[in-house]
Design a protein around this motif. Structure first.
Motif, PDB file in Angstrom:
ATOM      1  N   PHE A  28      69.919  13.307  48.938  1.00  0.00           N
ATOM      2  CA  PHE A  28      68.848  12.724  49.741  1.00  0.00           C
ATOM      3  C   PHE A  28      68.404  11.393  49.148  1.00  0.00           C
ATOM      4  N   ARG A  29      67.967  10.506  50.049  1.00  0.00           N
ATOM      5  CA  ARG A  29      67.433   9.203  49.654  1.00  0.00           C
ATOM      6  C   ARG A  29      66.150   8.930  50.438  1.00  0.00           C
ATOM      7  N   VAL A  30      65.337   8.016  49.911  1.00  0.00           N
ATOM      8  CA  VAL A  30      64.131   7.607  50.628  1.00  0.00           C
ATOM      9  C   VAL A  30      64.530   6.898  51.917  1.00  0.00           C
ATOM     10  N   ASP A  31      63.941   7.324  53.022  1.00  0.00           N
ATOM     11  CA  ASP A  31      64.146   6.676  54.321  1.00  0.00           C
ATOM     12  C   ASP A  31      62.914   5.806  54.586  1.00  0.00           C
ATOM     13  N   GLU A  77      43.696   4.553  42.494  1.00  0.00           N
ATOM     14  CA  GLU A  77      44.545   5.605  43.029  1.00  0.00           C
ATOM     15  C   GLU A  77      45.224   5.127  44.313  1.00  0.00           C
ATOM     16  N   PHE A  78      46.525   5.430  44.414  1.00  0.00           N
ATOM     17  CA  PHE A  78      47.330   5.046  45.572  1.00  0.00           C
ATOM     18  C   PHE A  78      48.143   6.246  46.024  1.00  0.00           C
ATOM     19  N   GLU A  79      48.487   6.269  47.296  1.00  0.00           N
ATOM     20  CA  GLU A  79      49.295   7.391  47.778  1.00  0.00           C
ATOM     21  C   GLU A  79      50.136   6.961  48.975  1.00  0.00           C
ATOM     22  N   ALA A  80      51.278   7.614  49.112  1.00  0.00           N
ATOM     23  CA  ALA A  80      52.180   7.291  50.218  1.00  0.00           C
ATOM     24  C   ALA A  80      52.867   8.549  50.706  1.00  0.00           C
ATOM     25  N   THR A  81      53.168   8.547  52.004  1.00  0.00           N
ATOM     26  CA  THR A  81      54.000   9.585  52.605  1.00  0.00           C
ATOM     27  C   THR A  81      55.449   9.128  52.479  1.00  0.00           C
ATOM     28  N   ILE A  82      56.262   9.929  51.798  1.00  0.00           N
ATOM     29  CA  ILE A  82      57.653   9.545  51.542  1.00  0.00           C
ATOM     30  C   ILE A  82      58.574  10.570  52.197  1.00  0.00           C
ATOM     31  N   THR A  83      59.492  10.105  53.005  1.00  0.00           N
ATOM     32  CA  THR A  83      60.466  10.975  53.668  1.00  0.00           C
ATOM     33  C   THR A  83      61.854  10.743  53.063  1.00  0.00           C
ATOM     34  N   PHE A  84      62.499  11.840  52.705  1.00  0.00           N
ATOM     35  CA  PHE A  84      63.858  11.798  52.166  1.00  0.00           C
ATOM     36  C   PHE A  84      64.799  12.357  53.216  1.00  0.00           C
ATOM     37  N   THR A  85      65.837  11.632  53.517  1.00  0.00           N
ATOM     38  CA  THR A  85      66.834  12.092  54.482  1.00  0.00           C
ATOM     39  C   THR A  85      68.175  12.208  53.785  1.00  0.00           C
ATOM     40  N   GLY A  86      68.991  13.120  54.290  1.00  0.00           N
ATOM     41  CA  GLY A  86      70.298  13.313  53.679  1.00  0.00           C
ATOM     42  C   GLY A  86      71.025  14.478  54.305  1.00  0.00           C
ATOM     43  N   THR A  95      61.604  23.910  54.779  1.00  0.00           N
ATOM     44  CA  THR A  95      61.436  22.692  55.574  1.00  0.00           C
ATOM     45  C   THR A  95      61.650  22.995  57.050  1.00  0.00           C
ATOM     46  N   PRO A  96      60.852  22.392  57.930  1.00  0.00           N
ATOM     47  CA  PRO A  96      61.064  22.607  59.369  1.00  0.00           C
ATOM     48  C   PRO A  96      62.378  21.994  59.844  1.00  0.00           C
ATOM     49  N   SER A  97      62.771  20.849  59.258  1.00  0.00           N
ATOM     50  CA  SER A  97      64.071  20.221  59.527  1.00  0.00           C
ATOM     51  C   SER A  97      64.663  19.843  58.179  1.00  0.00           C
ATOM     52  N   SER A  98      65.712  20.525  57.784  1.00  0.00           N
ATOM     53  CA  SER A  98      66.196  20.392  56.415  1.00  0.00           C
ATOM     54  C   SER A  98      66.863  19.056  56.124  1.00  0.00           C
ATOM     55  N   ASP A  99      67.129  18.233  57.155  1.00  0.00           N
ATOM     56  CA  ASP A  99      67.703  16.915  56.888  1.00  0.00           C
ATOM     57  C   ASP A  99      66.626  15.858  56.688  1.00  0.00           C
ATOM     58  N   ALA A 100      65.369  16.246  56.776  1.00  0.00           N
ATOM     59  CA  ALA A 100      64.261  15.323  56.538  1.00  0.00           C
ATOM     60  C   ALA A 100      63.177  16.042  55.754  1.00  0.00           C
ATOM     61  N   VAL A 101      62.980  15.635  54.504  1.00  0.00           N
ATOM     62  CA  VAL A 101      62.014  16.273  53.611  1.00  0.00           C
ATOM     63  C   VAL A 101      60.887  15.280  53.348  1.00  0.00           C
ATOM     64  N   THR A 102      59.687  15.590  53.785  1.00  0.00           N
ATOM     65  CA  THR A 102      58.566  14.677  53.653  1.00  0.00           C
ATOM     66  C   THR A 102      57.534  15.233  52.680  1.00  0.00           C
ATOM     67  N   VAL A 103      57.192  14.429  51.679  1.00  0.00           N
ATOM     68  CA  VAL A 103      56.180  14.792  50.687  1.00  0.00           C
ATOM     69  C   VAL A 103      55.155  13.660  50.619  1.00  0.00           C
ATOM     70  N   ARG A 104      54.105  13.862  49.848  1.00  0.00           N
ATOM     71  CA  ARG A 104      53.190  12.763  49.562  1.00  0.00           C
ATOM     72  C   ARG A 104      53.190  12.508  48.064  1.00  0.00           C
ATOM     73  N   MET A 105      53.350  11.244  47.708  1.00  0.00           N
ATOM     74  CA  MET A 105      53.481  10.856  46.312  1.00  0.00           C
ATOM     75  C   MET A 105      52.276  10.021  45.906  1.00  0.00           C
ATOM     76  N   HIS A 106      51.725  10.347  44.757  1.00  0.00           N
ATOM     77  CA  HIS A 106      50.493   9.719  44.284  1.00  0.00           C
ATOM     78  C   HIS A 106      50.786   8.856  43.057  1.00  0.00           C
ATOM     79  N   HIS A 107      50.076   7.738  42.947  1.00  0.00           N
ATOM     80  CA  HIS A 107      50.225   6.816  41.819  1.00  0.00           C
ATOM     81  C   HIS A 107      48.836   6.504  41.275  1.00  0.00           C
TER      82      HIS A 107
END
Length: 815
Positions: free
Chosen positions: A168-171, A190-199, A210-222
């Motif tokens: 998977f890679r960031v889409d 504090e910063f945050e983003a919604t990151i989707t990985f496709t693969g 996952t509801p769709s296993s080819d797209a994994v969406t998490v939220r990443m915090h910095h």
């Protein structure tokens, strides 16, 4: 042509000059300004975050984490998971801004700047990010932070790949800044983003969550965090103290001293009056419990965490450790909050206590506990098997919930213990449960022939915990020799019988301490195993349909039966460590702790006999009433990781669980490192038990026995097979000593002789079994590395009382 080219260059130069001369106000016009540690801007129209940098060559902490995770214990990307803690700084080089991580593992703590420079230039730094100056005003510059925030800073792709869950890679087209969590405070941004990985190639764990296993969406915090001031006083590390440490090499150290410096990890805590025996703290340590935890769980988490105030009181503090519910609207990843987070996963799994720590000093800045929500259900299930909880058909026995909540209080205290600096202490179960930093198995008592769970889990902080907190947090007056005082505290712990043995010395494979193990109980691992076998027998004999409510499929009795049949699984591991065991402490030269000593022969023999007793067919067999009670799996209730591994399809397998236990016991006894220790202890003391003695005892207890009960005979066949396979594994184990492998080979020859004498006489099943063993051993003797052995079936998940049962797998390979 030349004139046109010159004009073009001039225009480009002027355009670049105009761009460089743009002010911050020009670029951020219309954007939402967020003032704080680093001022930044959220530009909704462009979807960008602009960072204003006014602090160059000034170090700060950078932490990344997951606000919203994947939800699989096996993958390990959980809600609230902290990533790395890195010291970084911004450096300007012309039109570029570099985010640089200095190398703090190698230092020169010296007033000689040339010496400091020599070390700094000898080891690499890391440039983590590079930015272009987009605007500038009065020495402040503006950079586009968006690409960094939308990157895979947490290493999600690598984690998915490492756990074989796909590539998977960031889409970028499916990723964006998450505005609700863009927050700024005086000491942290504090910063945050919604990151989707496709693969592709998603594994089973990922597909299950996952509801769709080819797209994994998490939220990443910095988080960008101001480093603490210089007021924290470091405390030297001591391997006897029970604290985690930071370390680095100091090249300014005199040659006669240790170049590696080690310091204790702990929170900052100071008495208002260091001279007073008991004092209020300058600033208490505050923890906050997740608002998302339901009742009565939330109250149990708060109560268990508050136990630590008992330890700080013992260290001379009043109201130094406070726990309350998280303020409404607060962010659990905000560096200002020490938190206890309630984390959901698709399967039960580990809880853990992590922290943000200043790499320079060891000061814990933020404690962050993650508690797996399904673990409480495992304790509820264990209680369900131990009691007869549905006597009236539907209303559960309240003692089940009581035991589950008692465990949850202890778990909360345990994980908080990690975040205040403490390591595991697995020897405390032999000392009246002296520490919550052990892994406790429920203490099951027999009272008047009935199961009692009244004392299943301890209440409150243990004696070792109090002593450890005193060592780590005692605030000494200026006229006290701190090093001497700390040594005296350790000496007092030892004199009071408060031992400390941690992880690497407590695992069933590789470690040898007879008293330190996970999930065990009792002063003696062997005596507790024998006692637990009596409890197990009573539980199995009393097991009935009343273990499940009216209306539940009868097949689900197996889920309740599993932890009862495997009730002794961890005590088996603990008893195995007595064989070839060594008693020892983390002794320093000059202290009063004793030198290592080998476990006495009588103790080792008692442990061996207890282990072999557990694989007697009468202990591996299920009572007849249970075999008649459990039907094949019904639709919608198929086999899972919570049920037995079987060789009978959907039907209940009466033999495979016994094979599982036999395989585990034999693999524990004949582990290569343990076998090598047995060889050496016999060589150094001819009166001690040796590997050949252990092999002969195992053979005598399994082979040549006569059973009129055909079911028991089949179980004994399974045990004999596992003994043979364990000796074959030991012979193939190149990590074991040559002598240990030689004695394993001799043991196989003895077995071969035994089964050859039987020929094909006797009953047909025994004759077939002996024929199989003869052929297997013959093929092994001809080519040991080529023979493919049949693995014992692995047990259902157990640890934690979740996952992590790799040490129960009997693996047949070349090691």
């Amino acid at each position: 042509m030349k004139l046109r080219f010159s004009l073009t260059l001039a225009m480009l130069f002027i355009f670049g000059l105009v761009q460089a001369q743009k002010s911050i106000e020009d670029v951020t016009s219309g954007a939402e300004k967020k003032e704080g540690y680093f001022t930044y801007y959220w530009d909704e129209k462009s979807g960008k975050v602009w960072l204003e940098i006014d602090k160059f060559d000034t170090e700060f902490l950078y932490v990344n984490s997951l606000t919203a995770g994947v939800g699989s214990n096996d993958i390990g990307l959980d809600r609230g998971q902290l990533g790395g803690t890195q010291i970084v700084e911004f450096r300007r080089v012309g039109p570029k801004i570099l985010m640089v991580q200095p190398n703090y593992r190698y230092r020169a703590v010296s007033d000689n700047m040339d010496e400091v420079k020599a070390v700094k230039e000898a080891f690499a730094e890391s440039v983590l990010q590079g930015f272009k100056v987009e605007a500038e005003t009065d020495g402040r510059v503006l950079v586009d932070l968006t690409s960094m925030l939308l990157s895979d800073a947490h290493g999600v792709s690598n984690t998915l790949s490492r756990s074989r869950q796909g590539n998977f890679r960031v889409d970028a087209s499916r990723s964006a800044i998450y505005p609700p969590m863009l927050k700024n405070f005086p000491k942290n941004s504090e910063f945050e983003a919604t990151i989707t990985f496709t693969g592709s190639g998603a594994g089973g764990y990922l597909r299950s969550v996952t509801p769709s296993s080819d797209a994994v969406t998490v939220r990443m915090h910095h988080s960008f965090i101001e480093l603490p001031d210089n007021g924290y006083e470091r405390r030297k590390a001591d391997p006897r103290s029970g604290y985690g440490t930071i370390s680095y090499l100091d090249y300014a150290t005199p040659i006669q001293e240790d170049i590696q410096k080690r310091f204790t990890r702990r929170h900052r805590l100071e008495k208002k009056n260091p001279k007073a025996r008991v004092s209020e703290p300058v600033e208490p340590i505050r923890y906050y419990v997740d608002r998302g935890a339901p009742e009565p769980i939330k109250s149990a988490l708060i109560e268990g965490a508050r136990w630590w105030n008992q330890a700080f009181e013992a260290a001379g503090y009043r109201n130094a450790f406070l726990v309350e519910e998280m303020p409404e609207g607060a962010d659990p990843l905000d560096i200002r909050y020490n938190v206890i987070q309630w984390v959901h996963r698709s399967t039960r799994g580990w809880s853990y206590g992590s922290s943000v720590t200043d790499p320079r000093t060891g000061e814990i800045i933020k404690g962050h506990v993650s508690l797996g929500s399904l673990r409480v259900r495992q304790d509820f299930l264990i209680a369900q098997g131990l009691l007869t909880p549905y006597e009236n058909g539907t209303t559960p026995d309240p003692r089940m919930l009581e035991m589950a909540l008692a465990r949850l209080r202890q778990l909360s205290a345990h994980e908080v213990g990690h975040t205040i600096g403490l390591m595991h202490n697995y020897i405390s179960s032999t000392n009246d449960r002296a520490s919550v930093m052990d892994y406790p198995h429920p203490k099951i008592d027999l009272v008047n022939g009935k199961i009692s769970l009244a004392d299943a889990y301890d209440v409150g902080i243990g004696a070792w915990d109090k002593a450890a907190i005193t060592w780590g947090y005692q605030d000494f007056p200026d006229n006290v020799d701190e090093d001497k005082a700390l040594d005296e505290l350790i000496e007092k712990q030892f004199k009071d019988g408060l031992g400390f043995i941690t992880d690497s010395d407590s695992r069933p494979i590789g470690s040898s301490h007879p008293q330190s193990h996970l999930w065990d109980n009792g002063k003696s691992a062997t005596e507790e195993l024998n006692r637990l076998m009596q409890v197990r027998k009573l539980v199995m004999n009393n097991f009935s349909e009343k273990q499940i409510p009216v209306g539940a499929p009868m097949t689900t009795l197996e889920e309740v039966l599993v932890p009862m049949y495997m009730l002794h699984r961890y005590q088996l591991e603990g008893a195995a460590k007595v064989i070839g065991g060594t008693y020892y402490n983390y002794k320093l030269r000059g202290d009063s702790q004793p030198l290592p000593r080998t476990a006495p022969k009588a103790e080792q023999e008692a442990a061996l006999n207890a282990l072999l007793h557990t694989v007697h067919p009468s202990n591996l067999a299920f009572p007849e009433h249970i075999l008649k009670m459990i039907p094949p799996r019904v639709p919608g209730f198929g086999r899972s990781r919570e049920t037995f591994k079987v060789r009978t399809g959907i039907d209940f397998d009466a033999v495979a669980p016994g094979e599982t236990i036999a395989g585990a016991v034999m693999s524990f006894i004949f582990n290569g490192q343990r076998a090598t220790r047995l060889v050496q202890q016999k060589a150094m003391d001819s009166n001690q038990i040796g590997l050949t003695d252990v092999i002969n005892t195992a053979i005598e207890n399994t082979f040549g026995k006569t059973y009129t009960n055909d079911y028991h005979r089949q179980l004994n066949f399974a045990t004999e097979n596992q003994l043979v396979y364990a000796l074959m594994d030991l012979f193939k184990n190149r990590g074991a000593s040559a002598q240990a492998r030689s004695e394993a080979l001799l043991g196989l020859e003895k077995i071969q002789t035994k089964v050859s004498r039987g020929g094909t006489s006797g009953d047909s099943s025994t004759a077939a079994h002996h024929a199989f063993l003869r052929l297997t051993i013959e093929q092994f003797m001809e080519n040991p590395q080529e023979l493919q052995l049949q693995d014992a079936l692995t047990p259902p998940d157990g640890s934690p009382i979740g996952m992590g049962m790799m040490h129960w797998c009997t693996l047949h390979d070349n090691h």
